[in-house]
Design a protein around this motif. Structure first.
Motif, short mmCIF file in Angstrom:
data_model
loop_
_atom_site.label_atom_id
_atom_site.label_comp_id
_atom_site.label_asym_id
_atom_site.label_seq_id
_atom_site.Cartn_x
_atom_site.Cartn_y
_atom_site.Cartn_z
N MET A 67 0.00 13.96 -16.29
CA MET A 67 0.61 12.64 -16.36
C MET A 67 0.56 11.92 -15.02
N ALA A 68 0.61 12.67 -13.92
CA ALA A 68 0.56 12.05 -12.60
C ALA A 68 -0.73 11.25 -12.43
N PHE A 69 -1.84 11.73 -13.01
CA PHE A 69 -3.11 11.02 -12.89
C PHE A 69 -3.12 9.72 -13.69
N TYR A 70 -2.25 9.62 -14.70
CA TYR A 70 -2.25 8.42 -15.53
C TYR A 70 -1.30 7.33 -15.02
N ILE A 71 -0.50 7.62 -14.01
CA ILE A 71 0.41 6.61 -13.46
C ILE A 71 -0.38 5.43 -12.88
N SER A 87 1.72 7.77 -7.61
CA SER A 87 1.24 8.88 -8.42
C SER A 87 1.65 10.22 -7.83
N PHE A 88 1.52 10.38 -6.52
CA PHE A 88 1.89 11.63 -5.86
C PHE A 88 3.39 11.87 -5.89
N PHE A 89 4.18 10.79 -5.91
CA PHE A 89 5.64 10.91 -5.96
C PHE A 89 6.08 11.69 -7.19
N GLY A 90 5.54 11.33 -8.36
CA GLY A 90 5.91 12.03 -9.58
C GLY A 90 5.54 13.49 -9.54
N LEU A 91 4.37 13.80 -8.97
CA LEU A 91 3.92 15.19 -8.90
C LEU A 91 4.75 15.98 -7.89
N ASP A 92 5.05 15.39 -6.75
CA ASP A 92 5.76 16.10 -5.68
C ASP A 92 7.22 16.37 -6.04
N THR A 93 7.84 15.44 -6.75
CA THR A 93 9.26 15.60 -7.10
C THR A 93 9.45 16.35 -8.41
N GLY A 94 8.38 16.63 -9.14
CA GLY A 94 8.49 17.34 -10.40
C GLY A 94 8.86 16.46 -11.58
N ALA A 124 13.98 0.26 -5.31
CA ALA A 124 14.57 0.93 -6.48
C ALA A 124 14.00 2.32 -6.68
N MET A 125 12.82 2.61 -6.10
CA MET A 125 12.23 3.95 -6.25
C MET A 125 13.12 5.04 -5.65
N MET A 126 14.04 4.66 -4.77
CA MET A 126 14.94 5.67 -4.18
C MET A 126 15.86 6.27 -5.24
N GLY A 127 16.09 5.55 -6.33
CA GLY A 127 16.94 6.06 -7.39
C GLY A 127 16.20 6.59 -8.60
N VAL A 128 14.87 6.62 -8.54
CA VAL A 128 14.07 7.06 -9.69
C VAL A 128 14.00 8.58 -9.71
N LYS A 129 14.31 9.16 -10.88
CA LYS A 129 14.32 10.62 -11.00
C LYS A 129 13.52 11.13 -12.20
N TYR A 153 0.80 -1.21 0.00
CA TYR A 153 0.00 0.00 0.00
C TYR A 153 0.84 1.26 0.00
N THR A 154 2.09 1.19 0.37
CA THR A 154 2.92 2.38 0.24
C THR A 154 3.09 2.75 -1.23
N MET A 155 3.24 1.74 -2.09
CA MET A 155 3.40 2.00 -3.52
C MET A 155 2.07 2.37 -4.16
N LEU A 156 1.01 1.65 -3.83
CA LEU A 156 -0.29 1.91 -4.46
C LEU A 156 -0.82 3.31 -4.15
N PHE A 157 -0.58 3.80 -2.94
CA PHE A 157 -1.12 5.09 -2.54
C PHE A 157 -0.26 6.27 -3.00
#
Length: 495
Positions: free
Chosen positions: A337-341, A324-331, A382-387, A317-321
């Motif tokens: 596009m954040a809504f389509y993740i 989408s917000f991760f992409g928006l918050d980090t730019g 691996a999300m820790m290295g996603v940019k 649930y950490t990933m499911l919730f």
């Protein structure tokens, strides 16, 4: 009329030789089996049988002895079916109509749960119904989705035993009403507590009344194909997780929040008509049991599997919730596009809930579940290295595919681990109730970690991804221990 008596051996021999007849759909038609009252044909065969001279016992007493002979696999025991019924038909119009019905139950239970990532992103956006923007924290918003998930799974504590008592149709009707009514109320809210009540409790509890009975009913129609049938049905959650977010996002700017949510409610109303009409309980339990099956707590493999899945759901649930917000918050993504993740993740999980389940019929569910959990843990870390946007999409596709095992396979695992199939509804309901507690930890727990100031004063994404990834890896390790305990360490063994 004098009552007919049978020894356990006589009853078992009679069932294998003069088994109950079925109609073209594979439903029970022998009233002696369905009601426990011997038919004339059975009585005459019993009089002519040389076994009839053995010491007598009541017909109903034969059932427990027959149940002891049931295997731990998904198929019926040799010479007879579960609960004194015929073997599952493993196909036919009636059986596949059940799969279609459960598909739409998944569509409106887990499909809605998988959509919450979109609501999380919207509730945190400047155009949110919660004004002023930022007045409700990420952790508090996640409580709406967590309670919704918890109610879906907790509902099995009530719906599972009621299913065993034969109240399938009542549960589906009540649950369908709750899902539709909850969305109509959600379309009117303007404050956090109102959304929590409508979306979290009403929709969640309505879905909970349908989910456990829906997944349980398939085991009476399928044995050798139970993994495939469950996987096809579970694909409904992925389909719902694609359809509902796109509907919400495409309509929110055109007709507003209220009518966008009402449209979702009307879609739920139309699709839930299928299980209301066609879902049918083929075999009922011969005995009325307590609502909580206390024997489950002394079943070591059952409890270990439930705990392993519990830990896995926390990480899931950490990933499911928050993906989408991760992409928006980090730019990394723009708001569109954040809504389509979330739809991208759910589209990939459609394959992750059918192909692994099909393979589980051949290799065994645990041999599929273990690598799925380990890969999900690695992807979360691996999300820790996603940019970049491309990396987010790749992770969303891979995580969507491998995370499908957590939604589709637990039911198959519970079927394998439950020897007495008359307890199956209660066992599945109890297990999913425990898993529901994990949803209260994963979403809000991840949100609490996220709010801690991370590097450079930003949200603590590193801490949250570490939390989720470790939970999923521990889950995979526990499943490995269970497989070795129950089936041995030989990797070629079907388990």
């Amino acid at each position: 009329m004098a009552s007919t008596t049978l020894s356990p051996l006589n009853a078992f021999a009679d069932r294998t030789t003069h088994g109950p007849s079925t109609d073209n759909e594979g439903n029970l038609s022998d009233q002696s089996t369905a009601t426990g009252i011997p038919s004339p044909s059975r009585a005459s065969s019993e009089k002519s049988s040389p076994l009839a001279a053995q010491p007598a016992a009541t017909t109903t007493a034969a059932a427990p002895d027959a149940e002891k002979q049931q295997p731990t696999t998904g198929g019926p025991p040799p010479g007879g079916g579960w609960n004194a019924g015929p073997p599952p038909p493993n196909g036919g119009l009636a059986a596949w109509l059940q799969v279609a019905s459960v598909f739409f139950i998944f569509f409106n239970t887990w499909g809605l749960l998988n959509t919450f990532g979109i609501f999380q992103t919207y509730y945190e956006s400047p155009s949110s119904i919660f004004q002023p923007p930022g007045s409700v924290s990420s952790s508090n918003i996640s409580w709406i989705g967590s309670i919704q998930s918890f109610m879906v799974l907790l509902g099995g504590l009530v719906s599972g035993p009621l299913y065993d008592r034969g109240y399938l149709k009542h549960l589906i009707c009540v649950g369908a009403f709750g899902v539709v009514f909850g969305h109509m109320m959600l379309s009117l809210v303007s404050e956090f507590w109102q959304a929590l009540l409508a979306q979290g409790f009403v929709v969640g509890l309505g879905a909970g009344m349908m989910f456990t009975p829906g997944v349980t009913v398939l085991q009476s129609y399928f044995s050798t194909k139970i993994g495939l049938a469950t996987g096809l049905a579970a694909a409904g959650s992925s389909f719902g997780g694609v359809v509902y977010p796109i509907v919400f996002y495409r309509l929110i700017d055109r007709i507003g929040y209220g009518w966008s949510v009402r449209v979702i409610g009307f879609i739920a109303l139309g699709t839930l008509a299928v299980p209301v009409v066609f879902l049918k309980q083929r075999v009922k339990s011969g005995r009325v049991r307590a609502f909580v099956d206390v024997t489950a707590f002394s079943d070591g493999p059952y409890m270990l599997f439930t705990f392993g899945a519990f830990v896995g759901f926390i990480g899931l649930y950490t990933m499911l919730f928050y993906l989408s917000f991760f992409g928006l918050d980090t730019g990394a993504t723009d708001p569109a596009m954040a809504f389509y993740i979330v739809p991208i993740l759910n589209a990939a999980s459609m394959f992750g809930r059918t192909l692994p389940n099909w393979l589980s019929d051949k290799a065994g569910p645990f041999n599929i579940l273990i690598p799925g959990a380990l890969v999900c843990g690695a992807l979360t870390l691996a999300m820790m290295g996603v940019k970049s946007l491309g990396a987010i999409i790749v992770v969303a596709i891979l995580f969507g595919f491998f995370s499908g095992v957590f939604i589709a396979l637990p039911t198959v695992c519970y079927i394998v681990l439950t020897k007495d199939k008359s307890r199956l509804g209660s066992r599945i309901g109890l297990g999913y109730a425990f898993l529901g507690l994990a949803t209260l930890i994963g979403g809000p727990g991840g949100g609490a970690i996220l709010q801690q100031t991370g590097h450079g004063g930003h949200n603590n994404w590193t801490g949250m991804w570490t939390f989720g990834g470790v939970m999923l890896l521990v889950s995979g390790a526990l499943f490995m221990v269970l497989r070795g305990w129950k089936f041995g360490v030989n990797l070629t063994t079907k388990a």
